[in-house]
Design a protein around this motif. Structure first.
Motif, PDB file in Angstrom:
ATOM      1  N   SER A  91      -5.699  -0.951 -37.946  1.00 47.45           N
ATOM      2  CA  SER A  91      -7.003  -0.744 -37.297  1.00 47.45           C
ATOM      3  C   SER A  91      -6.988  -1.275 -35.873  1.00 47.45           C
ATOM      4  N   ARG A  92      -6.375  -2.447 -35.694  1.00 48.11           N
ATOM      5  CA  ARG A  92      -6.302  -3.038 -34.344  1.00 48.11           C
ATOM      6  C   ARG A  92      -5.482  -2.168 -33.397  1.00 48.11           C
ATOM      7  N   VAL A  93      -4.346  -1.672 -33.876  1.00 50.64           N
ATOM      8  CA  VAL A  93      -3.483  -0.830 -33.035  1.00 50.64           C
ATOM      9  C   VAL A  93      -4.211   0.456 -32.653  1.00 50.64           C
ATOM     10  N   MET A  94      -4.862   1.077 -33.614  1.00 50.03           N
ATOM     11  CA  MET A  94      -5.560   2.330 -33.322  1.00 50.03           C
ATOM     12  C   MET A  94      -6.750   2.092 -32.387  1.00 50.03           C
ATOM     13  N   ARG A  95      -7.473   0.992 -32.574  1.00 46.25           N
ATOM     14  CA  ARG A  95      -8.591   0.660 -31.680  1.00 46.25           C
ATOM     15  C   ARG A  95      -8.058   0.404 -30.267  1.00 46.25           C
ATOM     16  N   SER A  96      -6.953  -0.349 -30.172  1.00 50.65           N
ATOM     17  CA  SER A  96      -6.344  -0.596 -28.857  1.00 50.65           C
ATOM     18  C   SER A  96      -5.887   0.707 -28.230  1.00 50.65           C
ATOM     19  N   GLY A  97      -5.357   1.611 -29.038  1.00 49.76           N
ATOM     20  CA  GLY A  97      -4.923   2.914 -28.533  1.00 49.76           C
ATOM     21  C   GLY A  97      -6.081   3.728 -27.983  1.00 49.76           C
ATOM     22  N   ARG A  98      -7.208   3.693 -28.684  1.00 42.22           N
ATOM     23  CA  ARG A  98      -8.385   4.440 -28.203  1.00 42.22           C
ATOM     24  C   ARG A  98      -8.909   3.842 -26.902  1.00 42.22           C
ATOM     25  N   ILE A  99      -8.993   2.510 -26.836  1.00 43.16           N
ATOM     26  CA  ILE A  99      -9.474   1.851 -25.613  1.00 43.16           C
ATOM     27  C   ILE A  99      -8.506   2.124 -24.459  1.00 43.16           C
ATOM     28  N   VAL A 102      -8.947   5.666 -23.097  1.00 47.25           N
ATOM     29  CA  VAL A 102     -10.115   5.813 -22.209  1.00 47.25           C
ATOM     30  C   VAL A 102      -9.804   5.229 -20.831  1.00 47.25           C
ATOM     31  N   ILE A 103      -9.233   4.034 -20.809  1.00 50.50           N
ATOM     32  CA  ILE A 103      -8.883   3.406 -19.527  1.00 50.50           C
ATOM     33  C   ILE A 103      -7.843   4.246 -18.795  1.00 50.50           C
ATOM     34  N   GLY A 104      -6.827   4.705 -19.523  1.00 48.31           N
ATOM     35  CA  GLY A 104      -5.778   5.522 -18.914  1.00 48.31           C
ATOM     36  C   GLY A 104      -6.320   6.813 -18.328  1.00 48.31           C
ATOM     37  N   LEU A 105      -7.223   7.467 -19.050  1.00 51.46           N
ATOM     38  CA  LEU A 105      -7.798   8.708 -18.532  1.00 51.46           C
ATOM     39  C   LEU A 105      -8.643   8.458 -17.280  1.00 51.46           C
ATOM     40  N   LEU A 106      -9.362   7.334 -17.255  1.00 54.77           N
ATOM     41  CA  LEU A 106     -10.116   6.984 -16.046  1.00 54.77           C
ATOM     42  C   LEU A 106      -9.176   6.762 -14.867  1.00 54.77           C
ATOM     43  N   VAL A 107      -8.082   6.037 -15.109  1.00 54.81           N
ATOM     44  CA  VAL A 107      -7.100   5.797 -14.043  1.00 54.81           C
ATOM     45  C   VAL A 107      -6.492   7.115 -13.575  1.00 54.81           C
ATOM     46  N   LEU A 134       0.914   8.664  -6.154  1.00 56.15           N
ATOM     47  CA  LEU A 134      -0.348   8.564  -6.888  1.00 56.15           C
ATOM     48  C   LEU A 134      -0.312   9.423  -8.157  1.00 56.15           C
ATOM     49  N   THR A 135       0.270  10.601  -8.057  1.00 62.06           N
ATOM     50  CA  THR A 135       0.373  11.490  -9.217  1.00 62.06           C
ATOM     51  C   THR A 135       1.267  10.877 -10.292  1.00 62.06           C
ATOM     52  N   ILE A 136       2.406  10.361  -9.887  1.00 62.85           N
ATOM     53  CA  ILE A 136       3.330   9.743 -10.849  1.00 62.85           C
ATOM     54  C   ILE A 136       2.689   8.518 -11.488  1.00 62.85           C
ATOM     55  N   PHE A 137       2.077   7.658 -10.684  1.00 68.73           N
ATOM     56  CA  PHE A 137       1.441   6.458 -11.210  1.00 68.73           C
ATOM     57  C   PHE A 137       0.316   6.819 -12.181  1.00 68.73           C
ATOM     58  N   ALA A 138      -0.409   7.881 -11.876  1.00 70.14           N
ATOM     59  CA  ALA A 138      -1.497   8.313 -12.768  1.00 70.14           C
ATOM     60  C   ALA A 138      -0.952   8.656 -14.154  1.00 70.14           C
ATOM     61  N   TRP A 139       0.134   9.375 -14.212  1.00 66.64           N
ATOM     62  CA  TRP A 139       0.679   9.762 -15.522  1.00 66.64           C
ATOM     63  C   TRP A 139       1.384   8.604 -16.213  1.00 66.64           C
ATOM     64  N   VAL A 140       1.945   7.686 -15.450  1.00 63.80           N
ATOM     65  CA  VAL A 140       2.544   6.493 -16.046  1.00 63.80           C
ATOM     66  C   VAL A 140       1.464   5.639 -16.707  1.00 63.80           C
ATOM     67  N   ALA A 141       0.253   5.686 -16.168  1.00 59.68           N
ATOM     68  CA  ALA A 141      -0.866   4.924 -16.748  1.00 59.68           C
ATOM     69  C   ALA A 141      -1.168   5.385 -18.176  1.00 59.68           C
ATOM     70  N   MET A 142      -0.758   6.578 -18.547  1.00 57.76           N
ATOM     71  CA  MET A 142      -0.997   7.092 -19.905  1.00 57.76           C
ATOM     72  C   MET A 142       0.142   6.744 -20.872  1.00 57.76           C
ATOM     73  N   TRP A 143       1.184   6.096 -20.363  1.00 55.34           N
ATOM     74  CA  TRP A 143       2.348   5.791 -21.192  1.00 55.34           C
ATOM     75  C   TRP A 143       1.981   4.911 -22.387  1.00 55.34           C
ATOM     76  N   ARG A 144       1.340   3.779 -22.120  1.00 55.92           N
ATOM     77  CA  ARG A 144       1.005   2.836 -23.199  1.00 55.92           C
ATOM     78  C   ARG A 144       0.009   3.419 -24.204  1.00 55.92           C
ATOM     79  N   PRO A 145      -1.045   4.101 -23.773  1.00 54.89           N
ATOM     80  CA  PRO A 145      -1.922   4.716 -24.774  1.00 54.89           C
ATOM     81  C   PRO A 145      -1.176   5.703 -25.676  1.00 54.89           C
ATOM     82  N   ALA A 146      -0.295   6.486 -25.076  1.00 52.54           N
ATOM     83  CA  ALA A 146       0.473   7.435 -25.882  1.00 52.54           C
ATOM     84  C   ALA A 146       1.388   6.701 -26.862  1.00 52.54           C
ATOM     85  N   GLU A 147       2.018   5.631 -26.395  1.00 54.23           N
ATOM     86  CA  GLU A 147       2.892   4.838 -27.246  1.00 54.23           C
ATOM     87  C   GLU A 147       2.113   4.230 -28.422  1.00 54.23           C
TER      88      GLU A 147
END
Length: 182
Positions: A91-99, A102-107, A134-147
């Motif tokens: 539950s904690r991992v999935m909640r962290s993934g959802r949060i 959201v943060i990654g998509l905003l970034v 900026l484009t590369i950094f934006a997509w790297v920001a989604m790395w951890r949520p995807a992981e």
């Protein structure tokens, strides 16, 4: 021909029934499974095939009346608690993934918005480098949520499934002289 629904046997040689149980300094009521025994059972169960039921046999020097019930109670409680802890971790991992998503998509939105303010047809190498960065950094920001959402839950689910299989396994004590107490 091997039958697929035949239980996998986990057989551990122990010096005594007391070695299976944790010392009585536990604040919880009832016997507790020794941590080393629990870890060994998890390792052994992990090496067995898929969803085939497990059967646990402990070979001990001698057994007394009531030993089997104490061991079964300790084993069931330990692995049911492990499964519950894994469920909470999941539950904690999935909640962290959802949060994190959201943060990654905003970034991503903010950084791609900035990148799009830079003229793509600019002849300036610096402007193109900033836009691409900026484009590369934006997509790297989604790395951890995807992981988190794609991979981090897998070992936790496996641990929970193994714990549930071990909690449901029939347990028997076998004295070294060959007598079995179910």
């Amino acid at each position: 021909m091997t039958r697929t629904n035949e239980p996998n046997c986990l057989r551990l040689e122990m010096c005594s029934v007391a070695a299976l149980l944790a010392p009585d300094d536990s604040p919880f009521a009832g016997p507790a499974l020794h941590a080393d025994v629990a870890e060994r059972l998890l390792d052994e169960a992990d090496s067995k095939r898929g969803n085939v039921p497990l059967r646990i046999e402990f070979v001990v020097d001698e057994d007394r009346p009531g030993d089997v019930q104490r061991v079964v109670k300790a084993l069931r409680r330990h692995f049911e608690d492990e499964a519950l802890a894994a469920t909470r971790d999941l539950s904690r991992v999935m909640r962290s993934g959802r949060i994190a998503t959201v943060i990654g998509l905003l970034v991503v939105a903010i950084l791609l918005g900035f990148a799009n303010t830079i003229d793509p047809d600019s002849t300036s190498r610096f402007a193109r480098a900033v836009r691409e960065s900026l484009t590369i950094f934006a997509w790297v920001a989604m790395w951890r949520p995807a992981e988190l959402l794609l991979y981090d839950h897998m070992p936790i689910r496996r641990r929970r499934a193994l714990s549930l299989r071990l909690a449901a396994a029939p347990v028997s004590l076998i004295a070294r002289d060959g007598t079995t107490v179910a």
